[in-house]
Motif scaffolding. Structure first.
Motif, PDB file in Angstrom:
ATOM      1  N   UNK A   1      14.168   4.214  -2.893  1.00  0.00           N
ATOM      2  CA  UNK A   1      14.475   5.632  -2.697  1.00  0.00           C
ATOM      3  C   UNK A   1      15.123   5.870  -1.330  1.00  0.00           C
ATOM      4  N   UNK A   2      14.594   5.165  -0.351  1.00  0.00           N
ATOM      5  CA  UNK A   2      15.122   5.273   1.010  1.00  0.00           C
ATOM      6  C   UNK A   2      16.595   4.855   1.042  1.00  0.00           C
ATOM      7  N   UNK A   3      16.887   3.728   0.408  1.00  0.00           N
ATOM      8  CA  UNK A   3      18.265   3.219   0.403  1.00  0.00           C
ATOM      9  C   UNK A   3      19.193   4.160  -0.357  1.00  0.00           C
TER      10      UNK A   3
ATOM     11  N   UNK B   1      12.220  -4.798  -3.365  1.00  0.00           N
ATOM     12  CA  UNK B   1      11.383  -4.256  -2.289  1.00  0.00           C
ATOM     13  C   UNK B   1      10.459  -3.115  -2.700  1.00  0.00           C
ATOM     14  N   UNK B   2      10.625  -2.599  -3.909  1.00  0.00           N
ATOM     15  CA  UNK B   2       9.722  -1.532  -4.331  1.00  0.00           C
ATOM     16  C   UNK B   2      10.359  -0.156  -4.292  1.00  0.00           C
TER      17      UNK B   2
ATOM     18  N   UNK C   1      11.467  13.271  -0.401  1.00  0.00           N
ATOM     19  CA  UNK C   1      12.545  12.275  -0.409  1.00  0.00           C
ATOM     20  C   UNK C   1      13.151  12.118   0.983  1.00  0.00           C
ATOM     21  N   UNK C   2      13.344  13.248   1.666  1.00  0.00           N
ATOM     22  CA  UNK C   2      13.916  13.168   3.021  1.00  0.00           C
ATOM     23  C   UNK C   2      12.926  12.516   3.978  1.00  0.00           C
TER      24      UNK C   2
ATOM     25  N   UNK D   1       0.839  -1.201   0.000  1.00  0.00           N
ATOM     26  CA  UNK D   1       0.000   0.000   0.000  1.00  0.00           C
ATOM     27  C   UNK D   1       0.875   1.253   0.000  1.00  0.00           C
ATOM     28  N   UNK D   2       1.908   1.224   0.830  1.00  0.00           N
ATOM     29  CA  UNK D   2       2.807   2.366   0.950  1.00  0.00           C
ATOM     30  C   UNK D   2       3.522   2.631  -0.382  1.00  0.00           C
ATOM     31  N   UNK D   3       3.895   1.549  -1.055  1.00  0.00           N
ATOM     32  CA  UNK D   3       4.597   1.686  -2.318  1.00  0.00           C
ATOM     33  C   UNK D   3       3.690   2.256  -3.405  1.00  0.00           C
ATOM     34  N   UNK D   4       2.445   1.773  -3.437  1.00  0.00           N
ATOM     35  CA  UNK D   4       1.485   2.313  -4.403  1.00  0.00           C
ATOM     36  C   UNK D   4       1.193   3.774  -4.068  1.00  0.00           C
ATOM     37  N   UNK D   5       1.171   4.076  -2.754  1.00  0.00           N
ATOM     38  CA  UNK D   5       0.822   5.427  -2.306  1.00  0.00           C
ATOM     39  C   UNK D   5       1.844   6.450  -2.778  1.00  0.00           C
ATOM     40  N   UNK D   6       3.123   6.098  -2.734  1.00  0.00           N
ATOM     41  CA  UNK D   6       4.126   7.106  -3.105  1.00  0.00           C
ATOM     42  C   UNK D   6       4.021   7.429  -4.605  1.00  0.00           C
ATOM     43  N   UNK D   7       3.634   6.430  -5.402  1.00  0.00           N
ATOM     44  CA  UNK D   7       3.455   6.672  -6.842  1.00  0.00           C
ATOM     45  C   UNK D   7       2.197   7.515  -7.070  1.00  0.00           C
ATOM     46  N   UNK D   8       1.089   7.131  -6.431  1.00  0.00           N
ATOM     47  CA  UNK D   8      -0.170   7.878  -6.593  1.00  0.00           C
ATOM     48  C   UNK D   8      -0.005   9.318  -6.107  1.00  0.00           C
ATOM     49  N   UNK D   9       0.693   9.467  -4.998  1.00  0.00           N
ATOM     50  CA  UNK D   9       0.970  10.779  -4.424  1.00  0.00           C
ATOM     51  C   UNK D   9       1.714  11.658  -5.438  1.00  0.00           C
ATOM     52  N   UNK D  10       2.802  11.105  -5.998  1.00  0.00           N
ATOM     53  CA  UNK D  10       3.602  11.862  -6.965  1.00  0.00           C
ATOM     54  C   UNK D  10       2.764  12.257  -8.176  1.00  0.00           C
ATOM     55  N   UNK D  11       1.961  11.312  -8.687  1.00  0.00           N
ATOM     56  CA  UNK D  11       1.134  11.600  -9.858  1.00  0.00           C
ATOM     57  C   UNK D  11       0.103  12.680  -9.566  1.00  0.00           C
ATOM     58  N   UNK D  12      -0.517  12.620  -8.394  1.00  0.00           N
ATOM     59  CA  UNK D  12      -1.545  13.617  -8.077  1.00  0.00           C
ATOM     60  C   UNK D  12      -0.911  15.006  -7.906  1.00  0.00           C
ATOM     61  N   UNK D  13       0.269  15.043  -7.291  1.00  0.00           N
ATOM     62  CA  UNK D  13       0.941  16.336  -7.141  1.00  0.00           C
ATOM     63  C   UNK D  13       1.286  16.910  -8.523  1.00  0.00           C
TER      64      UNK D  13
END
Lengths: 310, 158
Positions: A166-168, A160-161, A234-235, A79-91
């Motif tokens: 991005x975190x790593x 891991x997605x 990102x931070x 869910x978290x992984x899908x969320x970061x993509x959806x978040x970026x697209x909506x922004x």
């Protein structure tokens, strides 16, 4: 009320709001109604701002939810992984929708490529948002889970997605974090410079400059906001457990959300656009200028204080 | 070096470094960010305008922005002095700090020239902007950017 609760309240906005905005947009396109098209752009922009606290409260809820009995942490991660993509697209959708509003004001109509970009992005966002919402709902609702979802396991190493990758990347490269911070400040100076110019004019200073001329600077401020937000996300993504433990961080983001939505007033309203060369400003302009400045300065204050108030 | 150690041990340096009060180190850091947003933020507007953005904005009224920029700079001169004094023996000899100060002083010189030669000229909007003014506008942005990069890196590279 905890962050999970707030997340559940907020997550309806980006999902239903994007759907509503897209329906409005397509209807306006079909009926050739400009007012309605403007309303759809405003919807996308407001949703792009509201998705910020949705994303943050989601991250804040993660820790508590993953440890609950019956919850599969691998599903939370999906869910978290899908969320970061959806978040970026909506922004991105909201940013182009804002640009369309700016062009509408400046040129009386948005350019064709902006309109089509908003439409393309909104459709992809809608699809990704549905995927995110479905995965989110399945975390705590076994009755709606698709077959096999309950048994998903953590992906093997190297798969891991996006959120994890991005975190790593942020953590394992010594130059990335200081660069992110420098960009966070650089974007902030663009945003604040334009914000100061706009608000000084609304306070009644710089009367020799018509508001329509100042309006041309707005995209530079939005670019600054974009740079600050990208580096900020990102931070946040790289170290979100630390940020969500600090109440000051939520206060900062609340101020950013209110200040972000208030940008609409100087983007499309006749009330500011009509201020010509030599025109004085009314009390409401001055109230806006003071409030808006305090919101941004407050966001900066609480942001800078995060390391000292945690 | 003894001067830097003395600077560190002054009441001012010790207060900023050691006081547990939120008005010590955290407030100096916040003030430094506030001042930065004012002086660099408004420089962005002035610099990009000189470089050709939003040409319908007349230059003469922008002269009124300079006192505000100097106010922002004064905040940073004060807060920066406090932060530098607090860690004088390690920060001041750092080549990155020296580079930052050179960038800041050059940016200040550019601001003075722009204020006096360009924005105070009553006929500034009656003639096309010369190449020198445009170049100074661009230099101001580049110098602040370099100052910010070197300033940020002081924390990381000792």
């Amino acid at each position: 009320m905890n962050y999970s609760h707030i997340h559940i309240v907020l997550n309806h906005f980006p999902t239903i709001g994007t759907f509503f905005g897209l329906a409005l947009f397509l209807y306006a396109l079909w009926k050739k109604k400009q007012d309605m098209q403007i309303a759809s752009f405003v919807t996308f922009m407001v949703m792009a701002v509201l998705v910020i606290p949705t994303f943050i409260t989601g991250a804040a809820a993660e820790g508590a939810v993953s440890q609950r009995p019956g919850v599969n942490p691998a599903l939370v991660a999906l869910h978290q992984d899908a969320a970061i993509v959806a978040f970026t697209l909506l922004v991105l959708t909201g940013t182009f929708a804002w640009l369309a509003l700016w062009q509408y004001r400046r040129f009386n109509a948005p350019s064709q490529w902006t309109v089509w970009t908003v439409m393309g992005l909104a459709i992809i966002t809608m699809a990704m948002m549905m995927q995110t919402a479905t995965l989110g709902g399945e975390i705590s609702h076994p009755e709606i889970r698709a077959e096999g979802v309950a048994e998903v396991t953590a992906p093997p190493e190297g798969e891991e997605g996006i959120a994890y990758a991005l975190q790593m990347w942020m953590v394992n490269n010594a130059w990335v974090w200081p660069t992110g911070e420098t960009l966070h400040f650089t974007g902030m100076t663009l945003l604040f410079g334009v914000m100061f110019l706009v608000n000084f004019r609304l306070l009644g200073m710089l009367r020799g400059v018509p508001f329509s001329a100042i309006h041309r600077f707005l995209p530079l401020g939005i670019l600054g906001f974009g740079v600050t937000m990208t580096s900020g996300v990102l931070m946040f993504n790289a170290d979100f457990h630390r940020y969500v433990a600090v109440p000051t961080f939520f206060l900062k983001m609340f101020l950013v959300v209110v200040a972000g939505i208030s940008v609409l007033y100087v983007t499309i309203f006749d009330d500011t656009w009509a201020l010509g060369k030599g025109d004085g400003t009314a009390l409401r302009h001055k109230i806006f200028a003071v409030t808006n400045t305090l919101l941004w300065l407050g966001a900066m204050y609480f942001g800078r204080m995060i390391p000292y108030l945690e | 070096m003894s001067f830097l150690l003395w600077l560190e041990s002054t009441g001012f340096g010790t207060f900023v470094r050691e006081s547990e009060s939120l008005f010590a180190y955290p407030t100096f850091i916040v003030l430094h960010t506030f001042g930065l947003s004012i002086v660099v933020g408004i420089s962005v507007v002035v610099g990009t305008r000189l470089m050709g953005l939003a040409p319908t904005i007349p230059l003469a009224p922008l002269n009124k922005l300079f006192p505000i920029m100097w106010f922002g700079f004064a905040i940073n001169l004060f807060s920066g002095s406090g932060l530098a004094a607090a860690a004088a023996s390690t920060t001041i000899p750092n080549p990155l700090f020296i580079a930052k100060i050179i960038f800041v002083l050059t940016a200040v010189a550019v601001m003075v020239v722009l204020q006096v030669k360009v924005f105070r000229d009553p006929e500034v909007d009656d003639k096309p902007l010369d190449t020198m003014s445009k170049a100074l506008g661009g230099s101001l942005l580049a110098l602040w950017l370099l100052a910010m990069i070197s300033g940020r890196l002081i924390t990381y590279i000792a």
